[in-house]
Scaffold this motif. Structure first.
Motif, PDB file in Angstrom:
ATOM      1  N   ARG A  54       1.329  -1.193  -0.401  1.00  0.00           N
ATOM      2  CA  ARG A  54       0.341  -0.460   0.049  1.00  0.00           C
ATOM      3  C   ARG A  54       1.181   0.963   0.280  1.00  0.00           C
ATOM      4  O   ARG A  54       0.187   1.868  -0.606  1.00  0.00           O
ATOM      5  N   ALA A  55       2.376   1.005   0.735  1.00  0.00           N
ATOM      6  CA  ALA A  55       2.363   2.400   0.824  1.00  0.00           C
ATOM      7  C   ALA A  55       3.594   2.020  -0.276  1.00  0.00           C
ATOM      8  O   ALA A  55       4.250   3.256  -0.934  1.00  0.00           O
ATOM      9  N   MET A  56       3.860   1.966  -1.241  1.00  0.00           N
ATOM     10  CA  MET A  56       4.679   1.423  -2.533  1.00  0.00           C
ATOM     11  C   MET A  56       4.678   2.868  -3.549  1.00  0.00           C
ATOM     12  O   MET A  56       3.672   3.590  -3.511  1.00  0.00           O
ATOM     13  N   SER A  57       5.290   3.481  -3.695  1.00  0.00           N
ATOM     14  CA  SER A  57       5.800   5.463  -3.736  1.00  0.00           C
ATOM     15  C   SER A  57       4.639   4.659  -5.909  1.00  0.00           C
ATOM     16  O   SER A  57       5.000   4.137  -6.668  1.00  0.00           O
ATOM     17  N   THR A  58       4.676   5.547  -6.601  1.00  0.00           N
ATOM     18  CA  THR A  58       4.013   5.767  -7.656  1.00  0.00           C
ATOM     19  C   THR A  58       5.372   7.091  -8.363  1.00  0.00           C
ATOM     20  O   THR A  58       5.214   7.481  -7.857  1.00  0.00           O
ATOM     21  N   GLY A  59       4.803   6.427 -10.157  1.00  0.00           N
ATOM     22  CA  GLY A  59       6.161   7.464 -10.466  1.00  0.00           C
ATOM     23  C   GLY A  59       6.974   6.736 -10.546  1.00  0.00           C
ATOM     24  O   GLY A  59       7.937   7.206 -11.439  1.00  0.00           O
TER      25      GLY A  59
ATOM     26  N   ASP B 278       4.090   0.098 -20.557  1.00  0.00           N
ATOM     27  CA  ASP B 278       3.766   0.824 -19.068  1.00  0.00           C
ATOM     28  C   ASP B 278       2.278   0.655 -18.198  1.00  0.00           C
ATOM     29  O   ASP B 278       2.334   0.120 -17.314  1.00  0.00           O
ATOM     30  N   LEU B 279       1.676   0.948 -19.123  1.00  0.00           N
ATOM     31  CA  LEU B 279       0.223   1.362 -18.210  1.00  0.00           C
ATOM     32  C   LEU B 279      -0.062  -0.054 -18.427  1.00  0.00           C
ATOM     33  O   LEU B 279      -1.121  -0.044 -17.068  1.00  0.00           O
TER      34      LEU B 279
END
Length: 259
Positions: A25-30, A101-102
């Motif tokens: 849940r804490a994993m970064s986006t981008g 990537d999507l």
């Protein structure tokens, strides 16, 4: 440099369920995706705790939801399914390279939502004086993933579009039982799960049809062939047609289900 796909494997081999869910849940986006990277398997896939003890599906005792023990058994079973669902989303991210990537961004988003579902069910279990792992569970969902580990088309056809789509059908009657038993908190969690799972199955449908188009395959004919090749569970009604339509199943597929 860590990529989304390499971090997905790190999370997948994490053995502690609470850590797996919390870190997912804490994993970064981008993050950089690394879509074309070759990633070697490491660790035990998937990482699992010592408990619950895994048994054959038929060995699990059926209990009435009108008892506290029966409700705990049901919620425990659902929590186990959601933990498997985290693993399935993480596994598809790292295992299959070369997609847009999507694709990876969407499956990591699904992993985050599955992690939330697990945490909601885990916390609800605590109100029933049970912890995740206290009761036995089965491994049927991961068995399908194992059989399709070398074929992305089969994986998408038979996990999100078959095994997970069965949850769309099962959710309304389970919710009704919990409401009748007075477990309104549990019923509310099922509402959240159903809402999100419609989106998850829709992602599976999108990429299944995308792959079929890329390969010049008929989606309906190909599904029947894959289900036979990989010994998929037979589709059995009653079906939640409204949810399945919202999740992107075609009218042709729904018509076949209704026969």
């Amino acid at each position: 440099m860590d990529t989304l796909r390499s971090l997905a494997l790190d999370l997948l081999i994490t053995t502690d369920p609470d850590q797996k869910a919390g870190r997912t849940r804490a994993m970064s986006t981008g993050l950089t995706i690394g879509a074309d990277d070759d990633i070697l398997a490491r660790g035990i896939i998937p990482g699992r705790p010592a408990k619950p003890v895994l048994v054959a599906h038929v060995e699990l005792a059926k209990r009435s939801v009108f008892t506290k023990e029966g409700r705990a058994a049901l919620i425990h079973s659902l929590a186990h399914i959601e933990l498997n669902a985290i693993d399935l989303a993480l596994d598809i991210c790292w295992r299959f390279k070369g997609m847009p990537d999507l694709f990876y961004e969407q499956w990591m988003g699904i992993a985050r939502e599955e992690a939330l579902h697990f945490e909601l069910l885990r916390d609800h279990l605590a109100t029933l004086d049970v912890r995740y792992g206290d009761l036995p569970a089965h491994n049927a969902l991961w068995d399908i993933a194992e059989r399709t580990r070398h074929d992305i088309l089969a994986r998408i056809a038979l996990v999100p579009r078959t095994a997970e789509a069965r949850g769309l059908d099962a959710s309304p009657p389970l919710k009704a039982k919990l409401v009748k038993a007075g477990d309104h908190d549990g019923a509310a969690i099922l509402d959240i799960i159903l809402r999100d799972e419609i989106g998850h199955v829709a992602v599976g449908n999108h990429w299944y049809n995308w792959l079929c188009q890329q390969r010049g395959l008929d989606p309906v004919v190909t599904y029947a062939e894959l289900a036979k090749t990989y010994d998929a569970p037979r589709l059995r009604g009653p079906f939640n047609m409204e949810a399945r339509l919202a999740a992107g199943f075609s009218p042709r597929e729904l018509e076949l289900m209704g026969q």
